[in-house]
Design an enzyme around this catalytic site. Structure first.
Site, PDB file in Angstrom:
ATOM      1  N   LYS A 121     -91.209   2.443  45.122  1.00  0.00           N
ATOM      2  CA  LYS A 121     -92.392   1.715  45.582  1.00  0.00           C
ATOM      3  C   LYS A 121     -93.641   2.175  44.844  1.00  0.00           C
ATOM      4  O   LYS A 121     -94.646   1.472  44.831  1.00  0.00           O
ATOM      5  CB  LYS A 121     -92.586   1.926  47.076  1.00  0.00           C
ATOM      6  N   GLU A 122     -93.584   3.404  44.327  1.00  0.00           N
ATOM      7  CA  GLU A 122     -94.729   3.938  43.594  1.00  0.00           C
ATOM      8  C   GLU A 122     -94.223   4.395  42.228  1.00  0.00           C
ATOM      9  O   GLU A 122     -93.845   5.550  42.067  1.00  0.00           O
ATOM     10  CB  GLU A 122     -95.342   5.106  44.374  1.00  0.00           C
ATOM     11  N   ASP A 151     -93.039  13.444  47.859  1.00  0.00           N
ATOM     12  CA  ASP A 151     -92.229  13.349  49.077  1.00  0.00           C
ATOM     13  C   ASP A 151     -90.969  12.536  48.846  1.00  0.00           C
ATOM     14  O   ASP A 151     -90.106  12.482  49.706  1.00  0.00           O
ATOM     15  CB  ASP A 151     -93.044  12.711  50.208  1.00  0.00           C
ATOM     16  N   LYS A 289     -97.892  12.188  55.284  1.00  0.00           N
ATOM     17  CA  LYS A 289     -98.791  12.644  54.231  1.00  0.00           C
ATOM     18  C   LYS A 289     -99.555  13.908  54.632  1.00  0.00           C
ATOM     19  O   LYS A 289     -99.816  14.770  53.788  1.00  0.00           O
ATOM     20  CB  LYS A 289     -99.777  11.520  53.906  1.00  0.00           C
ATOM     21  N   ASP A 313    -104.707   9.422  46.468  1.00  0.00           N
ATOM     22  CA  ASP A 313    -103.460   8.661  46.549  1.00  0.00           C
ATOM     23  C   ASP A 313    -102.957   8.424  45.143  1.00  0.00           C
ATOM     24  O   ASP A 313    -103.759   8.337  44.205  1.00  0.00           O
ATOM     25  CB  ASP A 313    -103.700   7.301  47.208  1.00  0.00           C
ATOM     26  N   ASP A 456    -105.879  10.641  57.669  1.00  0.00           N
ATOM     27  CA  ASP A 456    -107.198  10.775  57.064  1.00  0.00           C
ATOM     28  C   ASP A 456    -108.292  10.603  58.113  1.00  0.00           C
ATOM     29  O   ASP A 456    -109.139  11.477  58.301  1.00  0.00           O
ATOM     30  CB  ASP A 456    -107.376   9.781  55.903  1.00  0.00           C
TER      31      ASP A 456
END
Ligand SMILES: O=c1ccn([C@@H]2O[C@H](COP(=O)(O)OP(=O)(O)O[C@H]3O[C@H](CO)[C@@H](O)[C@H](O)[C@H]3O)[C@@H](O)[C@H]2O)c(=O)[nH]1
Ligand SMILES: [Mn+2]
Length: 967
Positions: A121-122, A151, A289, A313, A456
């Site tokens: 996904k990233e 992760d 996160k 990010d 956050d």
């Protein structure tokens, strides 16, 4: 305190580093707030008046109540929003003055944290680009350390970074030499850079080669031997053994670049680059996160312990190499130093389409409101683009929480090389998943805070409650640019995750309203509450998108008439809120079109993610489900990108999130169209005018939805499934519901609802003497006869069905057990048609199974023993017991044992009777009524007690429990 490296040499005549000014419209804002507050009070007064009026009917009472609830929520959200308007400020920095105050070699160290979590996904190359853009900051390289938290535990990401490290030795000097602003290679090479000099071509080739290599590996799903070029590579990847999975693996800490020995092609130092994949185990919670960031906080403390930390990010690359200088402008100000925890840059995005159809910019949240907070105690933390002082993670400004080992303390000085054995082993240790169990501090009293999916928001909130301040730095040129989701579903899923996280904060013991106001003052408490309770927008929006429209369809007027003065109040409240919103938006350099889309998305979000997140949060609170962090995809599909570029809404995949939205679109269109014809026919409908305007406004907002439903044929159109479900639900269910409720409310079925003879006849049975416990056959009951609960009801069905159809096979079913497999009867036939079983088989029982169990079935609703294990045991002897539902019977079984047929009192009930009349014939019908009456069973003593019944049958005959595979 951690003044180390941050002390500025300032003299009294030093040039200014920053300044701020209040926004000019503040006074007007306050005035308007006062006027608007009066209008809200007037509105609530009107509601109270209607509700307390004794002449109000139940229907209009409940309509007014729902409007009151909506307006109370709106008023609450409005109040919260005023906090942002009380003293917004705009800041400006003067980084050009920095050199007059501090020398480069005195700049503080900077630890950069980049989080990634999934190589699919990233894409690793995107993460690499982010890292390279930050390593290339105009900042002394030996002061920068980049920590990458993976992760995803993916060797591909590590591989990408090892390749990137080699590229960095060319890229960083190149950036410095050309002094360009875009220092993400991908962005730079995609933009129109100047001359195509051979040098640029060479470096571009180098980049492309790496990119192809990495993408190839990710596609193939393995790193083949040809890519393991040397011992360093071999050793690094040796950690990915067979048992290594994403969710269960040891800690990996790999120093990829070491500033003390790695040099770029010009011989300058390179920054540190460290890959960290924390230990994961299925038995320890990993806190998403926040957990990853806390690991980085500890690993970096052990290795470099820089006083300044940037969290980022993986998709947010640097767009301005001077950003750290702006940060220093604030950090070096002695007036701010002691209480300043972080400096937040707004999240800004690249690749938005021209009118930003999904309002992915979140201008209000990320920019406008943040300036408002900046004038109070400071902005919240937004997860990315935020520079922290390390000290802020260890207790409030005046109460240092000492970490469990001295190496983690913010004033600890690292005196060993990062690649030394002691340091590496300590780093692995603090990246272990049990490390935090030693104390109860991590995630609760220090570090990034656990307990919310928006770590956050929650972390920033808790820090500010501890007494820390923060600053909002909003330079004209975006400091960072990130990816936006390009499909509506991605955007809504992301927003849903945020909403759940926000509700977790709202209902925690650190409740924003009470705890927040007490710690930071009322305005901050209100401002934070405005966000924590963000999802409750769904209440007014949902009610306002359905109630007035359904009322309109039923010609019920719920708003004031156009001629009444109250009408102006409504118009003022509506135009005032929307007008002020528009003004804010345009003054923050938005366009009118983007504003229109932003307010549309607000409505869409309310009807989808706000609504669903509230339900999900409730289920989680009842422990029926759990939450997970669903990553936002950063991969682009070409066709989708194209549609996004053209500003076309992307629905495409069927998702329940779209159902209420589509329903609202349909209902509003229907009621608006209906209202129009009504206006045409008999003009005098001023009582319904406001409802018409509202429906029309929503219809206008829903235009892209109608387009997606009816006019498009591309892959992004509304899936047919959703259209069918929503149409069905909105037309059938909602209209029926209003009708039924109206009837119940009135206490009678008036003539207009008796639409045909069938209705007339059906209703004619409810004569004057008819009560619930004493009435003739519809299914006859009387107070003097026992009715034997469900067994009695089933016996009536047994007789009525015998008279009408007399099928040899009977399925008994509870009303809440729906079929999950259309092939089930065929399975039953597999047994019934077996001659060996036929003569003695009474019934075939399926296990009771359930949907919506929570993951661990905490209440043991499944009754595995009762419904599955024991019946299999029975099955091997004489057969399963009957468990009340999901059971196919042979009709014959109800009339005596396999070899002793009990004759029935009338031939029509016998299992071999052949029905030869239509079921609606006079004779069948009267017989059916007869056998359904409560005295019928008194003729014999058989029913229910001797031979024919629904309670005595175990052991009479064989039964089979059938276990399908696709339940
Ligand atoms: O278990 C996890 C889950 C996520 N991430 C990282 O968190 C970041 C944000 O994830 P993303 O899917 O992009 O979420 P967004 O909704 O786009 O992110 C916003 O909202 C998040 C909170 O929900 C914040 O953490 C982010 O900083 C903020 O940009 C990414 O870098 C991820 O790699 C992890 O490291 N570990
Ligand atoms: Mn993101």
């Amino acid at each position: 305190m951690d003044g180390r490296g941050l002390r500025a040499r300032r003299t009294t005549h030093a040039p200014p580093l920053h300044k701020f000014e209040p926004l000019r419209r503040t006074a007007l804002n306050r005035l308007f707030a006062a006027v608007y507050a009066c209008a809200i009070i007037a509105l609530l007064y009107r509601h109270a008046q209607t509700l307390l009026n004794p002449a109000t009917s139940l229907l209009s009472f409940s309509l007014s109540l729902s409007l009151l609830i909506s307006d109370l929520v709106l008023a609450f959200m409005w109040t919260g929003a005023q906090a942002f308007r009380m003293c917004p400020i705009r800041r400006k920095e003067f980084p050009e003055n920095l050199r007059k105050i501090i020398k480069e070699e005195d700049f503080p160290g900077l630890d950069v944290f980049i989080c990634t979590a999934d190589p699919y996904k990233e894409p690793p190359m995107n993460v690499v680009n982010t890292a390279l853009s930050l390593m290339a900051y105009d900042y002394p390289t030996e002061k920068i350390s980049v920590y990458v938290s993976d992760d995803g535990g993916s060797a591909f990401t590590l591989f990408a970074f090892m390749e990137a490290a080699k590229f960095a030795s060319h890229w960083l000097p190149f950036c410095r030499e050309h002094n360009m602003m875009e220092r993400s290679p991908e962005v730079y090479f995609a933009s129109t850079y100047h001359s195509l000099s051979p040098e640029i071509e060479k470096i571009k080739m180098m980049y492309k080669t790496i990119k192809v290599k990495v993408e190839h590996i990710v596609d193939k799903g393995e790193i083949s031997d040809e890519y393991i070029v040397d011992n360093e590579y071999r050793e690094a990847f040796s950690k990915w053994t067979d048992g290594f999975t994403r969710m269960d693996h040891p800690a990996v800490v790999q120093v990829i670049l070491d500033k003390s020995k790695d040099r770029d092609v010009l011989g300058n130092f390179l920054p540190n680059l460290i890959y960290v994949s924390r230990q994961k185990s299925k038995t320890s919670p990993h806190h998403f996160k926040a957990g990853a960031l806390n690991v980085l906080l500890r690993v970096s403390a052990v290795m470099t312990n820089a006083p300044l930390i940037l969290t980022q990010d993986c998709d947010m690359y640097s767009n301005d190499p001077q950003t750290p200088h702006r940060v220093l402008c604030y950090l070096l100000d002695p007036a701010l130093q002691s209480k300043l925890a972080y400096i937040q840059f707004p999240q800004r995005f690249h690749g938005l389409n021209q009118t930003d159809i999904y309002a992915s910019e979140y201008k209000r949240e990320f920019q406008i409101n943040t300036m408002g907070l900046d004038g109070l105690i400071g902005p919240g933390y937004m997860g990315s683009g935020c520079f922290f002082r390390r000290r802020a993670f260890f207790g409030g400004p005046s109460t240092l929480v000492q970490p469990e080992i001295p190496e983690l303390s913010p004033d600890h000085v690292v005196d060993k090389p990062i690649n030394s054995r002691e340091i590496l082993s300590l780093a692995h240790n603090v990246a272990g998943c049990d490390y935090e169990n030693q104390t109860e501090h991590w995630g609760f009293k220090n570090g990034f805070r656990y307990g919310s999916l928006v770590e956050d928001f929650y972390t920033g909130y808790r820090l500010q409650c501890e007494g820390w301040k923060s600053l909002f730095c909003h330079p004209e040129r975006a400091a960072f640019l990130g990816d936006v989701p390009i499909t509506l579903l991605d955007l809504l899923s992301q927003c849903k995750r945020w909403c759940i996280g926000l509700l977790e904060v709202a209902f925690s013991k650190f409740n924003t309203l009470i705890f927040g106001s007490r710690s930071m003052g009322l305005l901050m408490g209100l401002a934070y509450s405005h966000y924590a309770f963000w999802p409750i927008w769904c209440i007014p929006v949902t009610l306002y998108s359905f109630v007035p429209q359904l009322a309109l369809l039923n010609k019920v007027s719920i708003f004031p008439k156009v001629s009444e003065p109250w009408c102006f109040l409504y118009v003022f409240l509506f135009l005032g809120a929307y007008g002020q919103d528009l003004l804010d938006f345009v003054l923050a350099r938005g366009t009118v079109q983007r504003w229109w889309n932003a307010q549309r998305m607000w409505m869409i979000r309310a009807l989808s993610c706000y609504l669903f997140s509230s339900v999900e949060y409730l289920l989680k609170s009842l422990r029926i489900s759990t939450h997970a962090f669903s990553l936002t995809s950063k991969v682009l599909d070409d066709e989708q990108s194209k549609r996004y570029g053209q500003g076309i809404f992307e629905f495409g995949v069927p998702s329940p999130l779209f159902v209420p939205l589509t329903m609202a679109a349909i209902i509003n269109l229907l009621s608006f169209a209906w209202g129009l014809t009504e206006f045409w026919d008999n003009g005098n409908k001023e009582g319904l005018a406001l409802q018409m305007v509202l429906a029309g406004f929503i219809v206008l907002n829903c235009l892209p939805i109608y387009g997606a439903i009816a006019l498009r044929s591309d892959k992004g159109k509304m899936p047919t499934q959703i259209i069918v479900i929503s149409t069905f639900l909105s037309m059938m269910y909602e209209i029926m519901k209003v009708k039924v409720e109206y009837i119940i409310d009135k206490g009678e079925i008036s003539d207009e609802y008796i639409i045909d003879n069938a209705y007339r006849e059906a209703c004619s049975k409810w004569t004057d003497g008819f009560t619930r416990m004493d009435h003739p056959t519809v299914a006859q009951k009387s107070k003097t006869s026992p009715h034997h609960f469900k067994a009695g009801a089933l016996n009536v069905l047994l007789r009525v069905s015998a008279v009408m159809t007399n099928a040899p096979l009977i399925l008994t079913q509870d009303c809440d057990m729906y079929s999950n497999d259309p092939q089930t009867p065929i399975r039953v036939l597999c047994y019934l048609l077996n001659p060996a079983l036929q003569s003695k088989l009474a019934y075939i029982q399926f296990p009771q199974r359930f949907h919506g169990l929570n993951q661990t079935d905490i209440y043991v609703f499944e009754y595995k023993h009762l419904f599955q294990i024991n019946p299999m045991g029975f099955d091997g002897i004489m057969g399963s017991n009957y468990v009340g539902s999901d059971c196919f019977f042979c009709r014959r079984a109800f009339f005596g044992g396999p070899s002793t047929l009990v004759p029935t009192e009338i031939p029509e009930l016998s299992p071999d009777h052949v029905v030869n009349k239509p079921i609606n014939s006079q004779k069948n019908f009267s017989l059916a009524h007869n056998v359904a009456s409560c005295d019928y069973e008194n003729q014999t003593e058989h029913w229910g007690s001797k031979d024919i019944d629904f309670s005595v049958k175990d052991g009479r005959a064989y039964s089979v429990i059938l276990r399908g595979q696709h339940f």
